[in-house]
Scaffold this active site. Structure first.
Site, PDB file in Angstrom:
ATOM      1  N   ALA A 189       4.689   6.860   1.259  1.00 58.39           N
ATOM      2  CA  ALA A 189       3.923   7.742   2.160  1.00 58.39           C
ATOM      3  C   ALA A 189       4.833   8.311   3.245  1.00 58.39           C
ATOM      4  CB  ALA A 189       2.748   6.979   2.770  1.00 58.39           C
TER       5      ALA A 189
ATOM      6  N   LEU B  24       0.840  -1.200   0.000  1.00 56.24           N
ATOM      7  CA  LEU B  24       0.000   0.000   0.000  1.00 56.24           C
ATOM      8  C   LEU B  24       0.872   1.246   0.000  1.00 56.24           C
ATOM      9  CD1 LEU B  24      -2.680  -1.259   2.529  1.00 56.24           C
ATOM     10  CD2 LEU B  24      -2.934  -1.053   0.052  1.00 56.24           C
ATOM     11  N   SER B  25       2.158   1.014  -0.225  1.00 59.46           N
ATOM     12  CA  SER B  25       3.109   2.094  -0.395  1.00 59.46           C
ATOM     13  C   SER B  25       3.362   2.924   0.845  1.00 59.46           C
ATOM     14  CB  SER B  25       2.647   2.988  -1.536  1.00 59.46           C
ATOM     15  OG  SER B  25       3.770   3.563  -2.073  1.00 59.46           O
ATOM     16  N   SER B  26       3.537   2.250   1.947  1.00 56.10           N
ATOM     17  CA  SER B  26       3.893   2.994   3.150  1.00 56.10           C
ATOM     18  C   SER B  26       5.276   3.619   2.988  1.00 56.10           C
ATOM     19  CB  SER B  26       3.850   2.084   4.374  1.00 56.10           C
ATOM     20  OG  SER B  26       4.575   0.924   4.129  1.00 56.10           O
TER      21      SER B  26
ATOM     22  N   ASP C 288       3.613   5.549  -6.946  1.00 49.13           N
ATOM     23  CA  ASP C 288       3.205   5.666  -5.539  1.00 49.13           C
ATOM     24  C   ASP C 288       3.137   7.117  -5.085  1.00 49.13           C
ATOM     25  OD1 ASP C 288       3.478   2.919  -5.674  1.00 49.13           O
ATOM     26  OD2 ASP C 288       5.468   2.909  -4.764  1.00 49.13           O
TER      27      ASP C 288
HETATM   28  C1  GLA Z   1       5.628  -0.711  -6.191  1.00 49.19           C
HETATM   29  C2  GLA Z   1       6.517   0.356  -6.805  1.00 49.19           C
HETATM   30  C3  GLA Z   1       5.755   1.186  -7.852  1.00 49.19           C
HETATM   31  C4  GLA Z   1       5.056   0.274  -8.874  1.00 49.19           C
HETATM   32  C5  GLA Z   1       4.263  -0.816  -8.157  1.00 49.19           C
HETATM   33  C6  GLA Z   1       3.681  -1.825  -9.118  1.00 49.19           C
HETATM   34  O1  GLA Z   1       4.617  -0.118  -5.446  1.00 49.19           O
HETATM   35  O2  GLA Z   1       7.011   1.198  -5.791  1.00 49.19           O
HETATM   36  O3  GLA Z   1       6.637   2.090  -8.478  1.00 49.19           O
HETATM   37  O4  GLA Z   1       5.972  -0.264  -9.774  1.00 49.19           O
HETATM   38  O5  GLA Z   1       5.064  -1.525  -7.213  1.00 49.19           O
HETATM   39  O6  GLA Z   1       2.739  -1.244  -9.926  1.00 49.19           O
END
Ligand code: GLA
Length: 432
Positions: A154, A149-151, A196
């Site tokens: 973030a 979830l891209s912590s 992200d």
């Molecule tokens: C991770 C990476 C993003 C993207 C996604 C897959 O979140 O940080 O840059 O490549 O995977 O879509």
């Protein structure tokens, strides 16, 4: 495979559904911790809120300069902070025991798997372009288990916004996208794209954020439904698999390299000029049609994912604008399948979640979240089916993966807006 009915009658209270504490409480907890750090003047305390993100369509094509989509969710990284006159950064985390501490004048290199990399990377990135006179003392926390979830983006954005706030720097979202990219690519060592941080910095309620990773243009695309219908008919489910791991140690960078080789080989076959840093977006679709089959099998699969996903993004944006959640969801599930089959990301745990959710009524669409090597599987759902969807996961997952039975969790989330400083002050917080 649909979830066996015998299990879907499990009482809701037995299911690992997690509702986060209200954010005011989370902030009060951060302020409590901050207050205990030596030399902190709480009158200067401020808070940044950086929401987590999902990417329904456009998986693993940002690093190939493709077009991707995303939205934030109402789960965030929160950072309470004050300036530090001595130029040191001191950061504590509610999630990690060891504090981070370093001097802005002498930022040490990244160490593998260290949460402090993100604050060091953010400071280093900002310093490339702006003079930083003051240090930062802060406490950071988040309510979601880490993964997909891209912590990491973030938290990097939270540090950037805090450092910018204490220096009165006016840095726009586009520049922050670049700074975050510098931190992740050049300092942390992950060759990822700009999905992200762009989603976290640009998102708005009721909109899907569309990012063209070649031109770096961002567009907030409105949904073809009124706010009330969207609220009644649309929710985001995140199921945490119980497995977290940093992306640097996964096959992420290896896949990026394969995509580049595929691009280079197809351009060479077609006799087209090869850019210094070839990516699949540099390859015209007709060149892929003509030469794709001549690539080695794994490279063929990566290219197939890229071009298929670009088509799904285009179709998905149309469905979203038309308010067609069913069609949008079908494309998301197809994207998930392409990730498994052609991009070959995913773990056994995530594949079980994907397959279960894909066949559960009330799910418009599902796919792994983010890189898909660990972390969360997401689903876009009709909130009327919340309980039966949670029951379906609960019936299948802990039996299929008993080692994760105690760690997995189910989170129902709403779409959210972008990262920002929030007007929370220590005095406005409820006493604890
Ligand atoms: C991770 C990476 C993003 C993207 C996604 C897959 O979140 O940080 O840059 O490549 O995977 O879509």
């Amino acid at each position: 495979m649909s979830a066996p009915n015998a299990h879907s009658s499990a009482p809701v209270s037995e299911m690992p559904i997690v509702a986060p504490p209200p954010e005011a409480e989370q902030i009060a907890q951060l302020f409590d911790r901050l207050r205990r750090i030596d030399g902190v003047d709480m009158r200067q305390a401020r808070v940044v809120r950086a929401p987590l993100r999902i990417s329904p369509l456009g998986a693993h094509i940002d690093h190939q300069l493709g077009i991707v989509t995303g939205m934030t969710i109402d789960r965030a990284i929160l950072l309470a902070f004050v300036p530090a006159a001595d130029g040191r950064v001191r950061m504590e985390s509610l999630n990690f025991a060891e504090p981070a501490s370093f001097d802005l004048a002498d930022i040490p290199p990244a160490t593998k798997g260290d949460w402090a990399n993100y604050v060091r990377g953010a400071a280093l990135a900002l310093q490339q372009r702006h003079a930083l006179r003051q240090g930062l003392t802060g406490v950071v926390g988040g309510s979601m288990p880490i993964g997909g979830l891209s912590s990491s983006a973030a938290v990097t954005i939270a540090y950037l916004l805090a450092l910018e706030a204490i220096h009165d720097l006016a840095v726009d979202a586009y520049e922050n996208v670049e700074l975050c990219r510098f931190s992740e690519n050049r300092y942390v060592g992950l060759n990822n794209g700009i999905l992200d941080q762009s989603v976290i910095l640009h998102s708005a309620q009721q909109h899907l954020t569309r990012i063209d990773c070649r031109s770096v243009e961002v567009e907030r695309v409105p949904v073809g439904l009124d706010a009330d219908s969207l609220r009644r008919r649309f929710e985001i489910l995140a199921v945490y698999s119980g497995v977290s791991q940093g992306l640097v140690g996964t096959d992420y960078n290896n896949r990026v390299a394969q995509c580049r080789s595929a691009a280079e080989q197809m351009l060479a076959q077609a006799g087209l000029p090869i850019p210094a840093d070839p990516r699949l977006r540099h390859v015209p679709e007709e060149v892929h049609v003509a030469y794709g089959a001549q690539l080695d099998a794994p490279l063929q699969r990566r290219a197939r994912h890229f071009f298929g996903e670009m088509g799904r993004v285009r179709a998905g944006l149309e469905a979203w604008q038309a308010g067609d959640l069913v069609r949008f969801g079908e494309l998301v599930t197809a994207s998930g399948e392409s990730s498994i089959r052609w991009y070959e990301s995913g773990s056994p745990q995530l594949i079980t979640l994907y397959e279960t959710l894909a066949q559960t009524p009330g799910v418009y669409g599902t796919r792994f979240s983010g890189a898909g090597f660990r972390g969360n599987c997401i689903a876009l759902i009709d909130p009327a089916y919340r309980e039966s969807i949670a029951a379906a996961v609960h019936a299948v997952y802990p039996k299929a993966h008993p080692q994760e039975a105690a760690a997995y969790s189910i989170h129902f989330c709403r779409p959210d807006g972008r990262a920002e400083l929030i007007p929370a002050t220590a005095s406005a917080m409820p006493p604890r």
